[in-house]
Motif scaffolding. Structure first.
Motif, PDB file in Angstrom:
ATOM      1  N   GLY A 160       0.837  -1.187   0.000  1.00  0.00           N
ATOM      2  CA  GLY A 160       0.000   0.000   0.000  1.00  0.00           C
ATOM      3  C   GLY A 160       0.874   1.241   0.000  1.00  0.00           C
ATOM      4  N   THR A 161       0.256   2.403   0.171  1.00  0.00           N
ATOM      5  CA  THR A 161       1.041   3.624   0.285  1.00  0.00           C
ATOM      6  C   THR A 161       1.661   3.703   1.679  1.00  0.00           C
ATOM      7  OG1 THR A 161      -0.776   4.972   1.146  1.00  0.00           O
ATOM      8  CG2 THR A 161      -0.593   4.795  -1.262  1.00  0.00           C
ATOM      9  N   ALA A 162       2.628   4.598   1.827  1.00  0.00           N
ATOM     10  CA  ALA A 162       3.244   4.789   3.145  1.00  0.00           C
ATOM     11  C   ALA A 162       2.183   5.176   4.165  1.00  0.00           C
ATOM     12  CB  ALA A 162       4.334   5.857   3.060  1.00  0.00           C
ATOM     13  N   ARG A 163       1.275   6.065   3.784  1.00  0.00           N
ATOM     14  CA  ARG A 163       0.242   6.530   4.707  1.00  0.00           C
ATOM     15  C   ARG A 163      -0.667   5.381   5.130  1.00  0.00           C
ATOM     16  NH1 ARG A 163      -1.551  11.875   5.466  1.00  0.00           N
ATOM     17  NH2 ARG A 163      -3.003  11.916   7.193  1.00  0.00           N
ATOM     18  N   GLN A 164      -1.077   4.567   4.177  1.00  0.00           N
ATOM     19  CA  GLN A 164      -1.967   3.448   4.497  1.00  0.00           C
ATOM     20  C   GLN A 164      -1.296   2.456   5.435  1.00  0.00           C
ATOM     21  OE1 GLN A 164      -2.607   2.260   0.465  1.00  0.00           O
ATOM     22  NE2 GLN A 164      -4.610   3.241   0.320  1.00  0.00           N
ATOM     23  N   ILE A 165      -0.051   2.117   5.130  1.00  0.00           N
ATOM     24  CA  ILE A 165       0.648   1.128   5.945  1.00  0.00           C
ATOM     25  C   ILE A 165       0.911   1.676   7.349  1.00  0.00           C
ATOM     26  CG2 ILE A 165       2.843  -0.092   6.194  1.00  0.00           C
ATOM     27  CD1 ILE A 165       2.785  -0.560   3.178  1.00  0.00           C
ATOM     28  N   ARG A 191       4.586   4.741  -3.917  1.00  0.00           N
ATOM     29  CA  ARG A 191       4.242   6.114  -4.298  1.00  0.00           C
ATOM     30  C   ARG A 191       4.686   7.176  -3.314  1.00  0.00           C
ATOM     31  NH1 ARG A 191      -1.099   5.934  -4.724  1.00  0.00           N
ATOM     32  NH2 ARG A 191      -1.472   7.104  -2.838  1.00  0.00           N
ATOM     33  N   GLU A 192       4.394   7.049  -2.046  1.00  0.00           N
ATOM     34  CA  GLU A 192       4.709   8.118  -1.094  1.00  0.00           C
ATOM     35  C   GLU A 192       6.098   7.929  -0.499  1.00  0.00           C
ATOM     36  OE1 GLU A 192       0.267   9.057   0.597  1.00  0.00           O
ATOM     37  OE2 GLU A 192       1.402   7.479   1.529  1.00  0.00           O
ATOM     38  N   PHE A 193       6.680   9.042  -0.024  1.00  0.00           N
ATOM     39  CA  PHE A 193       7.989   8.963   0.608  1.00  0.00           C
ATOM     40  C   PHE A 193       7.864   8.354   2.005  1.00  0.00           C
ATOM     41  CE2 PHE A 193       8.605  12.505  -2.384  1.00  0.00           C
ATOM     42  CZ  PHE A 193       9.731  12.029  -3.053  1.00  0.00           C
ATOM     43  N   LEU A 194       8.765   7.459   2.311  1.00  0.00           N
ATOM     44  CA  LEU A 194       8.837   6.855   3.635  1.00  0.00           C
ATOM     45  C   LEU A 194      10.086   7.400   4.314  1.00  0.00           C
ATOM     46  CD1 LEU A 194       7.522   4.758   5.524  1.00  0.00           C
ATOM     47  CD2 LEU A 194       9.075   3.057   4.546  1.00  0.00           C
ATOM     48  N   PRO A 331      10.051  15.672  15.930  1.00  0.00           N
ATOM     49  CA  PRO A 331       8.811  15.750  16.709  1.00  0.00           C
ATOM     50  C   PRO A 331       8.245  17.161  16.796  1.00  0.00           C
ATOM     51  CG  PRO A 331      10.691  15.410  18.147  1.00  0.00           C
ATOM     52  CD  PRO A 331      11.194  15.242  16.749  1.00  0.00           C
ATOM     53  N   GLN A 332       9.044  18.183  16.468  1.00  0.00           N
ATOM     54  CA  GLN A 332       8.556  19.560  16.519  1.00  0.00           C
ATOM     55  C   GLN A 332       7.666  19.910  15.323  1.00  0.00           C
ATOM     56  OE1 GLN A 332      11.768  18.556  16.522  1.00  0.00           O
ATOM     57  NE2 GLN A 332      13.094  19.987  17.658  1.00  0.00           N
ATOM     58  N   VAL A 333       7.765  19.139  14.226  1.00  0.00           N
ATOM     59  CA  VAL A 333       7.078  19.486  12.975  1.00  0.00           C
ATOM     60  C   VAL A 333       5.685  18.872  12.948  1.00  0.00           C
ATOM     61  CG1 VAL A 333       7.144  19.282  10.459  1.00  0.00           C
ATOM     62  CG2 VAL A 333       9.252  19.728  11.742  1.00  0.00           C
ATOM     63  N   ALA A 334       4.698  19.694  12.607  1.00  0.00           N
ATOM     64  CA  ALA A 334       3.317  19.207  12.516  1.00  0.00           C
ATOM     65  C   ALA A 334       3.161  18.273  11.321  1.00  0.00           C
ATOM     66  CB  ALA A 334       2.355  20.385  12.379  1.00  0.00           C
ATOM     67  N   VAL A 335       2.177  17.399  11.394  1.00  0.00           N
ATOM     68  CA  VAL A 335       1.869  16.504  10.286  1.00  0.00           C
ATOM     69  C   VAL A 335       0.431  16.729   9.849  1.00  0.00           C
ATOM     70  CG1 VAL A 335       3.563  14.766  10.991  1.00  0.00           C
ATOM     71  CG2 VAL A 335       1.232  14.628  11.857  1.00  0.00           C
ATOM     72  N   SER A 336       0.138  16.281   8.633  1.00  0.00           N
ATOM     73  CA  SER A 336      -1.190  16.493   8.073  1.00  0.00           C
ATOM     74  C   SER A 336      -2.233  15.740   8.875  1.00  0.00           C
ATOM     75  CB  SER A 336      -1.232  16.037   6.615  1.00  0.00           C
ATOM     76  OG  SER A 336      -0.341  16.803   5.831  1.00  0.00           O
ATOM     77  N   PRO A 337      -3.359  16.357   9.179  1.00  0.00           N
ATOM     78  CA  PRO A 337      -4.401  15.682   9.965  1.00  0.00           C
ATOM     79  C   PRO A 337      -5.097  14.614   9.141  1.00  0.00           C
ATOM     80  CG  PRO A 337      -5.192  17.796   9.192  1.00  0.00           C
ATOM     81  CD  PRO A 337      -3.742  17.732   8.823  1.00  0.00           C
ATOM     82  N   ARG A 338      -5.753  13.723   9.834  1.00  0.00           N
ATOM     83  CA  ARG A 338      -6.505  12.670   9.160  1.00  0.00           C
ATOM     84  C   ARG A 338      -7.614  13.274   8.328  1.00  0.00           C
ATOM     85  NH1 ARG A 338      -5.740   9.466   6.568  1.00  0.00           N
ATOM     86  NH2 ARG A 338      -4.160   8.828   8.037  1.00  0.00           N
ATOM     87  N   ALA A 344     -11.981   8.063  11.760  1.00  0.00           N
ATOM     88  CA  ALA A 344     -10.714   7.845  12.452  1.00  0.00           C
ATOM     89  C   ALA A 344     -10.582   8.800  13.626  1.00  0.00           C
ATOM     90  CB  ALA A 344      -9.545   8.046  11.495  1.00  0.00           C
ATOM     91  N   ASP A 345      -9.825   8.378  14.625  1.00  0.00           N
ATOM     92  CA  ASP A 345      -9.630   9.252  15.775  1.00  0.00           C
ATOM     93  C   ASP A 345      -8.163   9.686  15.860  1.00  0.00           C
ATOM     94  OD1 ASP A 345      -8.199   7.147  16.917  1.00  0.00           O
ATOM     95  OD2 ASP A 345      -9.992   6.361  17.904  1.00  0.00           O
ATOM     96  N   GLN A 346      -7.802  10.307  16.956  1.00  0.00           N
ATOM     97  CA  GLN A 346      -6.499  10.952  17.071  1.00  0.00           C
ATOM     98  C   GLN A 346      -5.336   9.978  17.012  1.00  0.00           C
ATOM     99  OE1 GLN A 346      -6.278  14.078  16.950  1.00  0.00           O
ATOM    100  NE2 GLN A 346      -4.116  14.481  17.420  1.00  0.00           N
ATOM    101  N   ARG A 347      -5.550   8.708  17.221  1.00  0.00           N
ATOM    102  CA  ARG A 347      -4.426   7.780  17.215  1.00  0.00           C
ATOM    103  C   ARG A 347      -3.755   7.685  15.850  1.00  0.00           C
ATOM    104  NH1 ARG A 347      -8.909   4.311  17.391  1.00  0.00           N
ATOM    105  NH2 ARG A 347      -9.133   2.871  15.623  1.00  0.00           N
ATOM    106  N   HIS A 348      -4.449   8.142  14.794  1.00  0.00           N
ATOM    107  CA  HIS A 348      -3.861   8.084  13.460  1.00  0.00           C
ATOM    108  C   HIS A 348      -3.115   9.365  13.089  1.00  0.00           C
ATOM    109  CE1 HIS A 348      -5.679   4.267  12.143  1.00  0.00           C
ATOM    110  NE2 HIS A 348      -6.633   4.605  12.982  1.00  0.00           N
ATOM    111  N   TYR A 349      -3.059  10.314  13.975  1.00  0.00           N
ATOM    112  CA  TYR A 349      -2.424  11.589  13.643  1.00  0.00           C
ATOM    113  C   TYR A 349      -0.958  11.408  13.260  1.00  0.00           C
ATOM    114  CZ  TYR A 349      -0.461  16.263  14.281  1.00  0.00           C
ATOM    115  OH  TYR A 349       0.219  17.446  14.095  1.00  0.00           O
ATOM    116  N   GLU A 350      -0.239  10.607  14.016  1.00  0.00           N
ATOM    117  CA  GLU A 350       1.203  10.486  13.801  1.00  0.00           C
ATOM    118  C   GLU A 350       1.556   9.859  12.459  1.00  0.00           C
ATOM    119  OE1 GLU A 350       3.490  11.770  15.482  1.00  0.00           O
ATOM    120  OE2 GLU A 350       2.479  12.342  17.328  1.00  0.00           O
ATOM    121  N   ALA A 351       0.613   9.256  11.775  1.00  0.00           N
ATOM    122  CA  ALA A 351       0.893   8.652  10.473  1.00  0.00           C
ATOM    123  C   ALA A 351       0.968   9.682   9.365  1.00  0.00           C
ATOM    124  CB  ALA A 351      -0.184   7.612  10.129  1.00  0.00           C
ATOM    125  N   GLY A 352       0.610  10.931   9.660  1.00  0.00           N
ATOM    126  CA  GLY A 352       0.576  11.953   8.626  1.00  0.00           C
ATOM    127  C   GLY A 352       1.950  12.359   8.126  1.00  0.00           C
TER     128      GLY A 352
END
Length: 413
Positions: A160-165, A191-194, A331-338, A344-352
């Motif tokens: 799958g994509t990096a985000r999906q995995i 497709r996506e950068f890992l 860890p200082q840099v924000a990631v894209s929200p779900r 989905a809930d907040q537990r998926h935030y870090e995958a952004g």
């Protein structure tokens, strides 16, 4: 006698150009008469015009080599724009099926970087397909990995994509804790950068190998796998690649250089609507030397041309890949929200993916970075991000820091 990978490409290129001259109205007047062989095929190819997606669409009808009899329709997945219809012949689909290496391991495909090709090219026999459209599908995919299928077979390859995995990994960690006992052998990331940090986490958590794939859903035959020997991507023998100066496509870049990718998909993998010197809009970096395993230099994907900057008089490229490598594991840099899964809930935030964009305006070239905190409140922590970015990126540019939720139109990675 053993045929090298480069020799296979040249044989296929000569066959492709010969067929195009005979069957394509567009190329009939562009390819001169005479025998075409591996020796002169590269020079003939170089004389042909390159086509970007808009240019290719404008001459699409003139490119076609036959009628619509027996044609199947597929759709791209729309990751770089609106999904596009593409067509394929039975000969193309047969060539792809024949070239597919089946290792007997059960696969779970999260329907990402190749879903259009799966539908349009009749390749659904590759394994299980679970679209991660909601948390219910997350649980379905998780159960398949944890418990196996009804016939007792277990999933050995997760693709799958990096985000999906990353999403599915965090979901399964919450449900099951330890993941290494499920027997997954390979994670195939497309497709996506890992980022380096996430690659290390996934390898440790799953106890699996990581394969990364660069490709196009409408050109499945051009998917390039990252080599475990040289750590660069290599296209299969079903296509030819060129790397040219974005400002002067008649000039090839040297080994170790960065430039625009041109892809030529070979007959019969693209028969009905050929893509010759097709410029998808991606920047890549050629390896500095040939791969010991394959005997030719591979490449490293750098991101979409529209998202990258040429900085300074020498035009040094600062790319999406450069920014991801520097910013994604901070860890200082924000990631894209779900945004893909409404439930989905907040537990998926870090995958952004990290929130940033490269900009060249009146103030000069800069990378804008969104932090997880207000840089005015935490100036020392913000300054550390700016200093690291300036020291690590391949060219000097400003680093502009933003607070949470204040950076618009971030780069998509």
């Amino acid at each position: 006698m053993h045929t090298t990978l480069t020799e296979q490409r040249l044989i296929g290129l000569a066959r492709t150009l010969t067929r195009l001259r005979a069957d394509s109205p567009f190329y009939r007047q562009l390819i001169p008469a005479g025998d075409i062989g591996p020796a002169n095929a590269p020079a003939l190819l170089r004389q042909l015009p390159w086509l970007d997606p808009a240019g290719w669409a404008a001459v699409r009808e003139q490119l076609r080599t036959s009628t619509f009899d027996g044609i199947a329709t597929g759709f791209t997945n729309g990751t770089s724009g609106v999904p596009k219809a593409f067509y394929s012949t039975e000969a193309e689909r047969a060539a792809l099926r024949a070239g597919r290496v089946a290792d007997g391991r059960r696969r779970l495909q999260l329907v990402g970087f190749n879903h259009g090709a799966v539908v349009g090219l009749d390749l659904a026999g590759e394994g299980d397909f679970v679209p991660l459209l909601s948390m219910r599908y997350f649980d379905l995919a998780a159960d398949l990995i944890a418990n196996g299928s009804a016939d007792g077979s277990r999933v050995r390859v997760l693709a799958g994509t990096a985000r999906q995995i990353k999403d599915l990994t965090l979901h399964m960690q919450q449900r099951f804790g330890d993941l290494a006992g499920f027997g997954l052998e390979t994670l195939e990331v497309g497709r996506e950068f890992l980022s380096p940090g996430w690659e290390s986490r996934l390898r440790e958590w799953w106890g699996a190998e990581i394969d990364t794939v660069y490709g196009f859903s409408e050109l499945r035959m051009c998917n390039a796998l990252k080599c475990r020997v040289c750590a660069h991507h290599h296209f299969p023998p079903s296509c030819v690649a060129e790397v040219v100066d974005p400002a002067d496509p008649d000039r090839y870049v040297p080994l170790g250089g960065r430039g625009s990718l041109l892809v030529t998909a070979l007959h019969p993998y693209v028969e009905f609507e050929p893509r010759i010197r097709y410029r998808p809009g991606d920047l890549v970096e050629l390896a500095a030397q040939p791969c010991p395993k394959w005997g030719e230099p591979g490449f490293r994907p750098l991101g979409r041309e529209e998202h990258c900057l040429a900085v300074g008089e020498r035009g040094v490229f600062v790319t999406t890949a450069d920014c991801v490598a520097v910013l994604a594991d901070l860890p200082q840099v924000a990631v894209s929200p779900r945004h893909l899964y409404p439930d989905a809930d907040q537990r998926h935030y870090e995958a952004g993916s990290p929130r940033f964009k490269l900009v060249d305006d009146a103030a000069g070239p800069a990378v804008h970075v969104e932090l997880r905190f207000d840089p005015r409140v935490w100036p020392q922590e913000a300054r550390a991000v700016a200093d690291l970015a300036r020291a690590s990126l391949p060219a000097e540019l400003q680093v502009v820091l933003h607070g949470p939720g204040t950076l618009d139109d971030v780069t998509l990675v």
